[in-house]
Design a protein around this motif. Structure first.
Motif, PDB file in Angstrom:
ATOM      1  N   VAL A 134       0.866  -1.180   0.000  1.00 19.05           N
ATOM      2  CA  VAL A 134       0.000   0.000   0.000  1.00 19.05           C
ATOM      3  C   VAL A 134       0.903   1.231   0.000  1.00 19.05           C
ATOM      4  CG1 VAL A 134      -1.700   1.331   1.316  1.00 19.05           C
ATOM      5  CG2 VAL A 134      -1.872  -1.164   1.256  1.00 19.05           C
ATOM      6  N   ALA A 135       0.615   2.187  -0.872  1.00 21.16           N
ATOM      7  CA  ALA A 135       1.362   3.451  -0.833  1.00 21.16           C
ATOM      8  C   ALA A 135       0.767   4.322   0.271  1.00 21.16           C
ATOM      9  CB  ALA A 135       1.295   4.160  -2.178  1.00 21.16           C
ATOM     10  N   LEU A 138       3.126   3.975 -10.419  1.00 27.26           N
ATOM     11  CA  LEU A 138       2.967   2.639  -9.822  1.00 27.26           C
ATOM     12  C   LEU A 138       1.504   2.218  -9.742  1.00 27.26           C
ATOM     13  CD1 LEU A 138       5.527   2.816  -6.843  1.00 27.26           C
ATOM     14  CD2 LEU A 138       5.918   1.968  -9.167  1.00 27.26           C
ATOM     15  N   GLY A 139       0.596   3.084 -10.226  1.00 23.28           N
ATOM     16  CA  GLY A 139      -0.842   2.856 -10.086  1.00 23.28           C
ATOM     17  C   GLY A 139      -1.294   1.467 -10.531  1.00 23.28           C
ATOM     18  N   ASN A 140      -0.710   0.952 -11.614  1.00 28.06           N
ATOM     19  CA  ASN A 140      -1.162  -0.363 -12.103  1.00 28.06           C
ATOM     20  C   ASN A 140      -0.403  -1.528 -11.466  1.00 28.06           C
ATOM     21  OD1 ASN A 140       1.242   0.102 -13.307  1.00 28.06           O
ATOM     22  ND2 ASN A 140       0.574  -0.294 -15.420  1.00 28.06           N
ATOM     23  N   LYS A 141       0.505  -1.222 -10.544  1.00 32.82           N
ATOM     24  CA  LYS A 141       1.299  -2.295  -9.930  1.00 32.82           C
ATOM     25  C   LYS A 141       0.937  -2.563  -8.479  1.00 32.82           C
ATOM     26  CE  LYS A 141       5.432  -1.720 -12.744  1.00 32.82           C
ATOM     27  NZ  LYS A 141       6.790  -1.209 -12.775  1.00 32.82           N
ATOM     28  N   ILE A 142       0.179  -1.669  -7.858  1.00 34.21           N
ATOM     29  CA  ILE A 142      -0.147  -1.863  -6.434  1.00 34.21           C
ATOM     30  C   ILE A 142      -1.651  -1.724  -6.230  1.00 34.21           C
ATOM     31  CG2 ILE A 142       2.121  -1.140  -5.573  1.00 34.21           C
ATOM     32  CD1 ILE A 142       1.031   1.621  -5.048  1.00 34.21           C
ATOM     33  N   PRO A 143      -2.194  -2.464  -5.233  1.00 34.71           N
ATOM     34  CA  PRO A 143      -3.651  -2.489  -5.071  1.00 34.71           C
ATOM     35  C   PRO A 143      -4.252  -1.210  -4.480  1.00 34.71           C
ATOM     36  CG  PRO A 143      -2.609  -3.911  -3.426  1.00 34.71           C
ATOM     37  CD  PRO A 143      -1.524  -3.453  -4.361  1.00 34.71           C
TER      38      PRO A 143
END
Ligand code: TXA
Ligand code: MG
Length: 321
Positions: free
Chosen positions: A19-20, A152-157
């Protein structure tokens, strides 16, 4: 997905997902520090070299003690003054901290970030969060949820959106492994303020621009080239840098000065009032903005070499290397 749902963030982190998270310095890419396979995802997602250790984040010193860490006296004094805040402490690690977090070194970096949403999140977790800045390795650190989403939007939920970071440069790193405390990275808390509380510190930040490698592991992540935009960035005296340049093909990043010859929409003035804190807060967003413009060069001023100006010059120098 981006939002402000702490419960969702907790569920994801507990199940080993990334999670960012917002902090006062920059956004972090967080995982349960006690879950080695979750931490592995951080390195993969950022494309981060395995030799570069991670900072663990928590909301309280009591928790750190519970995880087997002992707190040196001078660190306690700094904690009382500056934590939560933009300061990271390097201390001997305990057995409970996995090797993957510290990249095999016997020390661990710890920090209590100053951000209400993230402090709420951390207070509900019984494990620390390992979190480097939430950028692909080598690029500029993100200071808004949107910056994270773009790369990173498409790499982390999930991206926990806490608005724009209020400090805007990464934390200052201080090591307590030797007798005299050592500054390993200039950042959001000035060396002047640290010195006023604990007295003399050794400033170990590499000022020669020489590359730090795995053979020279004082601060493994402080590579000479870092934080770089894709466009070529030049750091120096603007009048000199402007010589021979096509003025329509450059963008300036300056402290407070406006340069008459250059079109105004190609000048990113970080603090017209001449405030270094404000300049630091806006630096990374300005570098990203300049990087997206249709130009050939980004020309950045040398900032006053004091307080947060030291962190600003450090980031610009690495971006220019
Ligand atoms: O402000 C910050 O510190 C942000 C936010 C997210 O907390 N985090 C951050 O993390 O900047 P990162 O991974 O981008 O930079 C951490 C730096 C790296 O240069 C790393 O080498 C150094 O801290 N570091 C981490 N653990 C260390 C250790 N055990 N010994 C020496 N240096 C360490
Ligand atoms: Mg980083």
């Amino acid at each position: 997905m981006t939002g402000t749902d702490i419960e969702r963030a907790i569920l994801l982190l507990r199940s080993g997902e990334l999670v960012a998270i917002p902090t006062e310095t920059v956004y972090g890419l967080a995982a349960n520090a006690f879950d080695a396979s979750a931490v592995t995802k951080i390195y993969k997602t950022k494309n981060r070299p395995q030799f570069n250790p991670l900072i663990i984040h928590t909301n309280s010193i009591e928790k750190l003690k519970g995880w087997g860490l002992s707190i040196p006296e001078k660190m306690s004094q700094l904690v009382n003054h500056f934590s939560p805040g933009p300061l990271t402490y390097i201390i001997p690690k305990s057995n409970q901290i996995p090797e993957i977090v510290t990249a095999g070194t016997p020390a661990v970096a710890v920090r209590i970030p100053q951000h209400s949403l993230t402090l709420q999140l951390l207070s509900k977790l019984d494990f620390p969060l390992a979190a480097p800045s939430a950028n692909p390795s080598g690029y500029i650190s993100p200071t808004s949820a949107k910056h994270v989403e773009q790369q990173l939007g498409n790499k982390i939920p999930y991206i926990l959106d806490g608005g724009d970071c209020q400090v805007g440069v990464e934390s200052t790193i201080i090591s307590f492994l030797n007798m005299t405390p050592e500054i390993l990275r200039h950042g959001g808390l000035s060396v002047e303020k640290i010195g006023a509380v604990i007295g003399p510190v050794n400033d170990k930040v590499n000022t020669s621009g020489k590359e730090i490698t795995t053979d020279n592991p004082v601060a493994p992540g402080m590579l000479a080239k870092h934080y770089a935009p894709k466009k070529q960035l030049l750091h120096g005296d603007i009048h000199k840098l402007l010589e021979g340049k096509d003025l329509s093909r450059i963008t300036l990043i300056t402290f407070s000065t406006i340069y008459e010859k250059v079109p105004l929409n190609h000048q990113l003035v970080l603090s017209p009032a001449g405030n270094l804190d404000e300049a630091a807060q806006k630096l990374f967003a300005a570098m990203r903005k300049a990087d997206e413009m249709d130009i050939d060069y980004i020309l950045a001023e040398i900032f006053p070499d004091k307080e947060l100006g030291k962190a600003i010059n450090d980031r610009l120098k690495r971006a220019a290397y």
